[in-house]
Scaffold this motif. Structure first.
Motif, PDB file in Angstrom:
ATOM      1  N   ILE A   1       0.891  -1.171   0.000  1.00  0.00           N
ATOM      2  CA  ILE A   1       0.000   0.000   0.000  1.00  0.00           C
ATOM      3  C   ILE A   1       0.925   1.217   0.000  1.00  0.00           C
ATOM      4  CG2 ILE A   1      -1.775   1.236   1.334  1.00  0.00           C
ATOM      5  CD1 ILE A   1      -2.062  -1.788   2.679  1.00  0.00           C
ATOM      6  N   THR A   2       0.812   2.068  -1.028  1.00  0.00           N
ATOM      7  CA  THR A   2       1.851   3.084  -1.222  1.00  0.00           C
ATOM      8  C   THR A   2       1.278   4.507  -1.200  1.00  0.00           C
ATOM      9  OG1 THR A   2       1.685   2.644  -3.598  1.00  0.00           O
ATOM     10  CG2 THR A   2       3.448   1.546  -2.404  1.00  0.00           C
ATOM     11  N   PRO A   3       2.148   5.504  -0.921  1.00  0.00           N
ATOM     12  CA  PRO A   3       1.706   6.896  -0.811  1.00  0.00           C
ATOM     13  C   PRO A   3       1.769   7.616  -2.162  1.00  0.00           C
ATOM     14  CG  PRO A   3       4.002   6.758  -0.221  1.00  0.00           C
ATOM     15  CD  PRO A   3       3.593   5.366  -0.625  1.00  0.00           C
ATOM     16  N   PHE A   4       1.279   8.853  -2.167  1.00  0.00           N
ATOM     17  CA  PHE A   4       1.242   9.596  -3.434  1.00  0.00           C
ATOM     18  C   PHE A   4       2.601  10.160  -3.828  1.00  0.00           C
ATOM     19  CE2 PHE A   4       1.103  13.243  -0.593  1.00  0.00           C
ATOM     20  CZ  PHE A   4       1.839  14.178  -1.291  1.00  0.00           C
TER      21      PHE A   4
ATOM     22  N   GLY B   1      -7.803   1.714  -5.115  1.00  0.00           N
ATOM     23  CA  GLY B   1      -8.844   1.811  -4.097  1.00  0.00           C
ATOM     24  C   GLY B   1      -8.475   2.711  -2.945  1.00  0.00           C
TER      25      GLY B   1
ATOM     26  N   TYR C   1      -2.307   2.059  12.177  1.00  0.00           N
ATOM     27  CA  TYR C   1      -3.550   1.296  11.987  1.00  0.00           C
ATOM     28  C   TYR C   1      -3.261  -0.004  11.215  1.00  0.00           C
ATOM     29  CZ  TYR C   1      -7.860   0.001   9.575  1.00  0.00           C
ATOM     30  OH  TYR C   1      -8.913  -0.711   9.053  1.00  0.00           O
TER      31      TYR C   1
ATOM     32  N   GLY D   1       6.216   5.401   8.215  1.00  0.00           N
ATOM     33  CA  GLY D   1       5.311   6.524   8.428  1.00  0.00           C
ATOM     34  C   GLY D   1       5.931   7.878   8.137  1.00  0.00           C
TER      35      GLY D   1
ATOM     36  N   ALA E   1       7.470  11.959   9.029  1.00  0.00           N
ATOM     37  CA  ALA E   1       8.814  12.411   9.397  1.00  0.00           C
ATOM     38  C   ALA E   1       8.800  13.859   9.856  1.00  0.00           C
ATOM     39  CB  ALA E   1       9.739  12.272   8.192  1.00  0.00           C
TER      40      ALA E   1
ATOM     41  N   PHE F   1       4.585  18.707   5.403  1.00  0.00           N
ATOM     42  CA  PHE F   1       4.637  18.136   4.050  1.00  0.00           C
ATOM     43  C   PHE F   1       4.350  19.200   2.988  1.00  0.00           C
ATOM     44  CE2 PHE F   1       4.224  14.051   1.544  1.00  0.00           C
ATOM     45  CZ  PHE F   1       5.412  13.542   2.027  1.00  0.00           C
TER      46      PHE F   1
ATOM     47  N   GLN G   1      13.354  -1.262   4.373  1.00  0.00           N
ATOM     48  CA  GLN G   1      13.051  -1.444   2.950  1.00  0.00           C
ATOM     49  C   GLN G   1      14.353  -1.635   2.167  1.00  0.00           C
ATOM     50  OE1 GLN G   1       9.494   0.673   1.354  1.00  0.00           O
ATOM     51  NE2 GLN G   1      10.289   2.308   2.628  1.00  0.00           N
TER      52      GLN G   1
HETATM   53  P1  NAD Z   1      -1.528   8.452   3.425  1.00  0.00           P
HETATM   54  O1  NAD Z   1      -1.233   7.816   4.730  1.00  0.00           O
HETATM   55  O2  NAD Z   1      -2.659   9.411   3.347  1.00  0.00           O
HETATM   56  O3  NAD Z   1      -1.835   7.331   2.316  1.00  0.00           O
HETATM   57  C1  NAD Z   1      -0.967   6.245   2.098  1.00  0.00           C
HETATM   58  C2  NAD Z   1      -1.787   5.059   1.599  1.00  0.00           C
HETATM   59  O4  NAD Z   1      -2.724   4.684   2.611  1.00  0.00           O
HETATM   60  C3  NAD Z   1      -2.577   5.335   0.338  1.00  0.00           C
HETATM   61  O5  NAD Z   1      -2.482   4.224  -0.526  1.00  0.00           O
HETATM   62  C4  NAD Z   1      -3.994   5.533   0.848  1.00  0.00           C
HETATM   63  O6  NAD Z   1      -4.979   5.112  -0.076  1.00  0.00           O
HETATM   64  C5  NAD Z   1      -4.039   4.649   2.084  1.00  0.00           C
HETATM   65  N1  NAD Z   1      -4.972   5.176   3.112  1.00  0.00           N
HETATM   66  C6  NAD Z   1      -5.249   6.487   3.360  1.00  0.00           C
HETATM   67  N2  NAD Z   1      -6.133   6.583   4.368  1.00  0.00           N
HETATM   68  C7  NAD Z   1      -6.419   5.327   4.761  1.00  0.00           C
HETATM   69  C8  NAD Z   1      -7.263   4.768   5.792  1.00  0.00           C
HETATM   70  N3  NAD Z   1      -7.996   5.546   6.589  1.00  0.00           N
HETATM   71  N4  NAD Z   1      -7.313   3.437   5.925  1.00  0.00           N
HETATM   72  C9  NAD Z   1      -6.568   2.627   5.124  1.00  0.00           C
HETATM   73  N5  NAD Z   1      -5.760   3.103   4.143  1.00  0.00           N
HETATM   74  C10 NAD Z   1      -5.669   4.428   3.968  1.00  0.00           C
HETATM   75  O7  NAD Z   1      -0.154   9.137   2.918  1.00  0.00           O
HETATM   76  P2  NAD Z   1       0.084  10.069   1.657  1.00  0.00           P
HETATM   77  O8  NAD Z   1      -0.532  11.401   1.900  1.00  0.00           O
HETATM   78  O9  NAD Z   1      -0.269   9.354   0.403  1.00  0.00           O
HETATM   79  O10 NAD Z   1       1.675  10.192   1.700  1.00  0.00           O
HETATM   80  C11 NAD Z   1       2.368  11.123   2.484  1.00  0.00           C
HETATM   81  C12 NAD Z   1       2.868  10.516   3.775  1.00  0.00           C
HETATM   82  O11 NAD Z   1       3.719   9.408   3.511  1.00  0.00           O
HETATM   83  C13 NAD Z   1       3.734  11.474   4.600  1.00  0.00           C
HETATM   84  O12 NAD Z   1       3.396  11.336   5.943  1.00  0.00           O
HETATM   85  C14 NAD Z   1       5.156  10.984   4.347  1.00  0.00           C
HETATM   86  O13 NAD Z   1       6.080  11.312   5.361  1.00  0.00           O
HETATM   87  C15 NAD Z   1       4.924   9.525   4.263  1.00  0.00           C
HETATM   88  N6  NAD Z   1       6.019   8.854   3.576  1.00  0.00           N
HETATM   89  C16 NAD Z   1       6.863   8.105   4.335  1.00  0.00           C
HETATM   90  C17 NAD Z   1       7.934   7.464   3.739  1.00  0.00           C
HETATM   91  C18 NAD Z   1       8.873   6.630   4.553  1.00  0.00           C
HETATM   92  O14 NAD Z   1       9.640   5.863   3.975  1.00  0.00           O
HETATM   93  N7  NAD Z   1       8.872   6.722   5.867  1.00  0.00           N
HETATM   94  C19 NAD Z   1       8.136   7.593   2.364  1.00  0.00           C
HETATM   95  C20 NAD Z   1       7.241   8.363   1.622  1.00  0.00           C
HETATM   96  C21 NAD Z   1       6.179   8.981   2.250  1.00  0.00           C
END
Ligand code: NAD
Length: 499
Positions: A146-149, A204, A232, A248, A250, A386, A464
C-alpha cells in the motif's frame, strides 16, 4: 473524462464497485481522470489470481527470474520519459524530479537482479555423524503493498521488485491520487516476461486496504504513508497474523554547527526543504543552528536563496525548482499550519502566503515559507507539514540541538553540518534516528543498503530494500538430515579421532 482501470491477471479491468476518486492535474486544479475504488470482492478476485499464479513463478529458478528483472530495467530506461511525464502530470513534481522517482525505483530492481546470490541458504557439513544442516529461503506466497502519493514509481518498485525476485506474487494498492504510473509499471514488467497474475494493481481507498488486511491468503503487507495510517495497518495486519512493515511520517532536523560552511549549509537546506514542494519523507523541515550568531548568518544566507526559488508547472522547463502540492486539501492544510505558526508567535521571515501564478490561479501552488524562532511547543514544530515550509529552531549548544532531534516523536532522517569530525561522529552514534547525513542533507541510502526510520516513523523489524528486503519477502526453512552411511564410516572414525 479518462476512466482508469485495475490491472488484474494481465489485463486492464474496469472497476465494478461504482465508486471512483477524482485525479487532479495539480498545476491547473482540473480533474483529469477518475480511478475506480475496488470493493472487497474485486480485491478477493485479484488475490485468487495471485494465489494460482504464484507457485509456478516460485518454481522458476532464481537466475531466470532475475533475467526478467534485467529486461524490466531495459524497458524502464526505454520508457523513462513517458513514465516521468505521466508522473509529473498527476503528482505535479518537476520533470527531473519525476525521472529521479523512476530512477531510484529502477536501482532497487537492479539490486534485486542479484537474487540468485541473495537467496542462497546456509549449510553445515557434518554437524554430527552423517548429519548435515541446511537452511533455505522460500517465498511467502502472496504479498501486498500500500503506497503513498509522493513517490508513485519508486516506492511501489521498492516493494514489488524484491517480493517478485524472491518468488512471490504481489498485489499493489497504489495511492488513489496518482495511480497511472503504477499501472504502467505492471504492464512493462509483463512485457519483460513476468507471468500474468504475479504483479497486479488494484486501485482503491480504505475499503481495498481493509480487504488486504483481512484476507487470509495474503502473507505479508508493506505500507508507506502517514504515521496514523501506518499504526492502523500495522496493528490490524499483525493481529491477523501477517508479516507487516509500515513506514510513516517524518520531521527531519538539520543541525548547523558554528564551524559549518554556511553557504554549503544554506544551499543544502534550500534543496532539502523546498525540493518537490517539501513533499518528501526525507525533506528537511527543521533547521537547528547552534548559537545566535550561527542562526543570524544562516537566515541571512537562506532568505535570498528562498526568494529566488522558481515555482511553476512541470511543463515550464527544467529551471522550475518545485511544482504544486498534490491536492487543494494539502494546500489548505499547509496554509493552515503556516497561520498557526504566526498565531503561536514564530517569526515568518519569508511569507509565501500570497503566492499566485499567472495562468495557473486554480493550481495547488504554495509559495516558499521560512520561519525563525520556532519553539518545540508550536504545531509547526510538532506536526509534519509536508509542504514548502522550513522552521528554524535556535539551539544554544550542540547538546540542546541533539536533544531536540532525539525528543521529537519522529525519527526518519536527520543531518548535521560541521567541519568537526568528533561532533559528527558523536551525533551519528547517539541520535535515535534511522538515517543520518553528515554534511549530506537528504541521506537516502542507495539500493544495496536499507532504508527505514526509527520511533514513530517506522513499525516492524526490517527496513526497505537492501538485504532486509530479501529477509522480509522470504521465510527460512532449516533441514537437519542424517544418512546412515555416515554413521558406519565417517561417523565412527570421527568419534574415534575425537577421543
Ligand atoms: P496516506 O497515509 O494518506 O496514504 C498512504 C496510503 O494509505 C494510500 O495508498 C492511501 O490510499 C491509504 N490510506 C489512506 N487513508 C487510509 C485509511 N484511513 N485506511 C486505510 N488506508 C488508507 O499518505 P500520503 O498522503 O499518500 O503520503 C504522504 C505521507 O507518507 C507522509 O506522511 C510521508 O512522510 C509519508 N512517507 C513516508 C515514507 C517513509 O519511507 N517513511 C516515504 C514516503 C512517504
Amino acid at each position: 473524462m479518462q476512466e482508469l482501470t485495475h490491472y488484474i491477471n494481465g489485463s486492464h479491468v474496469k472497476g465494478q464497485s461504482g465508486r471512483f476518486a477524482d485525479i487532479y492535474n495539480p498545476a491547473t486544479g482540473e480533474v483529469q481522470a477518475k480511478v475506480p475504488l475496488a470493493s472487497v470482492a474485486e480485491m478477493a478476485m485479484a488475490v485468487d489470481v495471485a494465489a494460482d499464479a504464484q507457485p509456478g513463478w516460485a518454481a522458476v529458478n532464481p537466475q531466470r527470474r532475475a533475467r526478467v528483472l534485467m529486461k524490466f530495467v531495459d524497458l524502464l530506461n526505454r520508457d523513462m520519459d513517458k513514465l516521468a511525464e505521466a508522473l509529473s502530470r498527476e503528482h505535479g513534481k518537476t520533470f527531473p524530479d519525476a525521472k529521479g522517482d523512476v530512477q531510484r525505483g529502477l536501482e532497487v530492481v537492479e539490486y534485486c537482479i542479484g537474487a540468485p546470490q541473495l537467496l542462497k541458504g546456509e549449510f553445515t557439513d557434518g554437524a554430527g555423524p552423517g548429519i548435515d544442516i541446511y537452511s533455505m529461503r522460500q517465498a511467502l506466497g502472496v504479498s501486498a503493498g500500500i503506497t503513498p502519493f509522493n513517490f508513485p514509481a519508486m516506492i511501489p518498485m521498492w516493494m514489488f521488485a524484491p517480493a517478485i525476485a524472491c518468488g512471490n506474487a504481489f498485489i499493489l494498492k497504489p495511492s488513489e491520487r496518482d495511480p497511472s504510473v503504477p499501472l504502467m509499471l505492471a504492464e512493462l514488467f509483463e512485457e519483460a516476461g513476468l507471468p500474468k497474475g504475479i504483479l497486479q494493481v488494484v486501485n482503491g481507498d480504505k475499503e481495498a486496504v481493509d480487504a488486504i488486511l483481512d484476507h487470509p491468503t495474503i502473507q505479508s503487507i508493506g505500507f508507506v504513508g502517514s504515521t496514523p495510517i501506518a499504526e492502523y495497518i500495522y496493528g490490524r495486519g499483525c493481529s491477523n497474523g501477517k508479516r507487516v512493515q509500515c513506514f510513516g511520517g517524518a520531521k527531519n532536523h538539520m543541525i548547523v554547527m558554528p564551524d559549518a560552511d554556511m553557504d554549503q549549509a544554506a544551499d543544502a537546506l534550500v534543496g532539502a526543504g523546498y525540493g518537490a514542494a517539501g513533499e518528501r519523507c526525507m525533506a528537511i523541515s527543521v533547521a537547528v543552528p547552534v548559537g545566535d550568531e550561527t542562526a543570524d548568518k544562516l537566515i541571512e544566507k537562506l532568505v535570498p536563496r528562498i526568494e529566488k526559488l522558481k515555482v511553476g508547472p512541470y511543463t515550464a522547463g527544467d529551471d522550475v525548482d518545485y511544482g504544486p502540492v498534490v491536492t487543494s486539501a494539502a494546500k489548505e492544510k499547509i496554509l493552515g499550519l503556516v497561520q498557526s505558526g504566526v498565531d503561536q508567535g514564530a517569526e515568518l521571515v519569508v511569507d509565501g502566503r500570497g503566492f499566485s501564478l499567472q495562468g495557473y490561479e486554480d493550481g495547488f501552488f504554495v509559495g516558499p515559507h521560512l520561519f525563525d524562532k520556532v519553539t518545540p511547543d508550536m504545531d509547526i514544530y510538532k506536526q509534519e507539514i509536508f509542504g514548502p515550509v522550513l522552521s528554524t529552531v535556535r539551539a544554544q549548544s550542540y547538546d540542546e540541538a541533539l536533544k531536540l532531534a532525539m525528543d521529537h516523536e519522529m525519527g526518519n532522517g536527520t543531518a548535521i553540518f560541521t567541519r568537526d569530525g568528533d561532533t559528527a561522529r558523536d551525533f551519528a552514534s547517539r541520535v535515535n534516528v534511522g538515517m543520518i547525513g553528515i554534511n549530506v542533507p537528504i541521506p537516502v541510502p542507495l539500493a544495496y543498503h536499507t532504508f527505514g526510520g526509527w520511533k514513530k516513523s517506522a513499525f516492524g523489524d526490517l527496513n526497505q530494500h537492501g538485504p532486509d528486503a530479501f529477509k522480509f519477502y522470504t521465510r527460512t526453512k532449516t533441514v537437519t538430515s542424517r544418512w546412515p552411511s555416515g554413521l558406519k564410516e565417517g561417523g565412527e572414525f570421527h568419534f574415534k579421532a575425537m577421543d
